[in-house]
Design an enzyme around this catalytic site. Structure first.
Site, PDB file in Angstrom:
ATOM      1  N   ASP A   1      -2.735  -7.427  23.444  1.00  0.00           N
ATOM      2  CA  ASP A   1      -3.896  -6.864  22.743  1.00  0.00           C
ATOM      3  C   ASP A   1      -4.071  -7.586  21.403  1.00  0.00           C
ATOM      4  OD1 ASP A   1      -5.682  -5.336  21.299  1.00  0.00           O
ATOM      5  OD2 ASP A   1      -4.715  -3.420  21.707  1.00  0.00           O
TER       6      ASP A   1
ATOM      7  N   CYS B   1       4.001  11.496  -2.964  1.00  0.00           N
ATOM      8  CA  CYS B   1       3.135  12.378  -2.188  1.00  0.00           C
ATOM      9  C   CYS B   1       2.485  13.407  -3.107  1.00  0.00           C
ATOM     10  CB  CYS B   1       3.936  13.087  -1.102  1.00  0.00           C
ATOM     11  SG  CYS B   1       2.929  14.254  -0.155  1.00  0.00           S
TER      12      CYS B   1
ATOM     13  N   CYS C   1       1.897  10.548   3.705  1.00  0.00           N
ATOM     14  CA  CYS C   1       3.307  10.894   3.526  1.00  0.00           C
ATOM     15  C   CYS C   1       3.964  11.122   4.892  1.00  0.00           C
ATOM     16  CB  CYS C   1       3.406  12.165   2.678  1.00  0.00           C
ATOM     17  SG  CYS C   1       5.071  12.823   2.566  1.00  0.00           S
TER      18      CYS C   1
ATOM     19  N   CYS D   1       3.960  17.120  -1.469  1.00  0.00           N
ATOM     20  CA  CYS D   1       5.369  17.539  -1.372  1.00  0.00           C
ATOM     21  C   CYS D   1       6.199  16.697  -2.339  1.00  0.00           C
ATOM     22  CB  CYS D   1       5.883  17.435   0.075  1.00  0.00           C
ATOM     23  SG  CYS D   1       6.269  15.751   0.629  1.00  0.00           S
TER      24      CYS D   1
ATOM     25  N   CYS E   1       5.272  14.996   5.124  1.00  0.00           N
ATOM     26  CA  CYS E   1       4.398  16.174   5.326  1.00  0.00           C
ATOM     27  C   CYS E   1       2.987  15.816   5.791  1.00  0.00           C
ATOM     28  CB  CYS E   1       4.322  17.003   4.038  1.00  0.00           C
ATOM     29  SG  CYS E   1       3.241  16.270   2.772  1.00  0.00           S
TER      30      CYS E   1
END
EC number: 6.3.5.13
Length: 411
Positions: A335, A215, A199, A218, A202
């Site tokens: 990369d 989530c 999430c 939350c 949170c």
């Protein structure tokens, strides 16, 4: 729409920028979409703000699909009048200045914007509409952590009257868009989920069931979409289905088309007028074009990051051979460790040819995935090894441009 006359300095900067762009094209140095804007901004640093004034603008940002979606939205809005747009994908302020200078009387503008530049460009142009589609890992050595990008989007949109069209199937995009004054949520789908298991609000785990997500710790959850893509159809806010019989292949492009329809709707253009315009788009900056040499028909697909490879696999036809070309120049990111994030086992059972500057990196990745392949020194060599008929080509950014250049940029 009444266009205010530009101040003299801005007029001069814009004209000199256009001249530089024309010169660049004539001398074969490039398409002019960056140099013209750079010259203009050097002479008048506030040029983008002045060129954007009095226009109805849409900004389009995402990790994947922004060039295509920009093209689709532009095609739709041509129904309303002239549209300024950065056709060649020059998606930073210099490219935006070039695009708006080239079409200085256009009442509408659709600008593809690099994810990092979105806050700055929104601030400068005061665009009324912003289209946000997806956020995933890209250019490992250059792109900032995508959570930080989403956070910058949140701050940029907060307190502005901008109308945001956002993909609610991507949790990071949802979080980035949710501070906006007005959001139209589109269920655009999300094939690549590896960057959104946590999430962003949170840090707790996200529970995912089919397209839905929420989530566990939350209240952050997937908003209810007004628009959706359902296999080969768009579903509008009234629940009406519209067949997306567009010419661009794959599920990702049907998702891009629904985003485009939602943006067109925000401009007051109904689906029945926008959709026929989307059907006119057959290729975008060479993507999905087929090039021909000695009876071999190579279809070009662009894949710059893990999410893009999944979409390319969706479009590639399993019954034809496939050429993979990977470079690691500046625009690609140097990369190539992201290759290990892609599951290449889907290519088993079909002839695979590997080329590009970083062909050995790709070869090792395929070897570990138990995918047999043939290593080729150049793209021409790889193409010459094919029997007459169709072949799919998946290339990352500079490898893709190299192939286009080899075919005379006619694609």
């Amino acid at each position: 729409m009444h266009m205010t006359q530009l101040p003299l300095r801005a007029q001069l900067a814009s004209a000199l920028g256009r001249s530089a762009a024309t010169l660049s094209r004539m001398t074969g140095r490039g398409d002019g979409s960056v140099i013209g804007g750079r010259v203009g901004l050097m002479l008048e640093p506030d040029l983008l703000r002045q060129l954007a004034r009095d226009r109805k603008l849409a900004l389009v940002s995402a990790t994947n699909g922004k060039t295509t979606t920009t093209r689709l939205i532009t095609s739709a809005l041509l129904e309303l009048g002239e549209v300024a747009t950065n056709v060649f994908g020059a998606n930073m302020p210099a490219g935006h200045v070039s695009a708006l200078s080239q079409h200085k009387r256009a009442p509408y503008g659709v600008l593809e914007v690099d994810e990092k530049y979105l806050p700055e460009v929104l601030d400068t142009t005061g665009a009324g509409v912003v289209c946000l589609m997806n956020l995933s890992r890209d250019q490992m050595d250059r792109a900032a952590e995508i959570w930080l990008l989403a956070q910058k989007w949140r701050r940029a949109l907060s307190g502005k009257p901008t109308h945001v069209i956002a993909n609610c199937d991507d949790p990071l995009v949802t979080w980035g868009a949710s501070t906006a004054a007005k959001v139209t949520w589109v269920a655009g789908g999300q094939r690549w989920k590896e960057d959104s298991w946590c999430c962003p609000e949170c840090g707790g785990p996200l529970d995912r069931k089919d397209a839905d997500w929420a989530c566990r710790e939350c209240t952050f959850h997937r908003p209810e979409p007004q628009w959706a893509v359902d296999d080969d159809a768009a579903i509008d806010p009234q629940g009406q289905r519209w067949l997306l019989d567009i010419q661009l292949p794959g599920q990702a492009n049907r998702s891009n088309a629904v985003m485009a329809l939602a943006v067109a709707d925000a401009f007051g253009l109904p689906v029945e007028q926008a959709l026929p315009r989307l059907r006119e788009v057959t290729s975008v900056a060479g993507r999905y074009t087929t090039v021909e040499r000695d009876g071999r028909h190579a279809r070009l697909l662009l894949a710059k990051n893990p999410a893009g490879w999944l979409e390319a696999f969706d479009v590639a036809d399993p019954q034809f051979p496939i050429i993979l070309s990977v470079n690691a120049q500046g625009p690609d990111g140097r990369d190539t460790s992201w290759l290990w994030d892609v599951d290449y086992r889907i290519l088993r059972g079909r002839p695979v040819f590997v080329t590009g500057q970083r062909r050995l990196d790709m070869a090792l990745r395929l070897d570990v995935a138990d995918v047999p392949f043939t290593l080729c020194g150049t793209f021409s060599e790889a193409l010459a090894m094919q029997p007459p008929g169709r072949v799919d080509v998946i290339a990352n950014y500079t490898a893709f441009q190299d192939i286009r250049t080899e075919f005379g940029r006619a694609v």
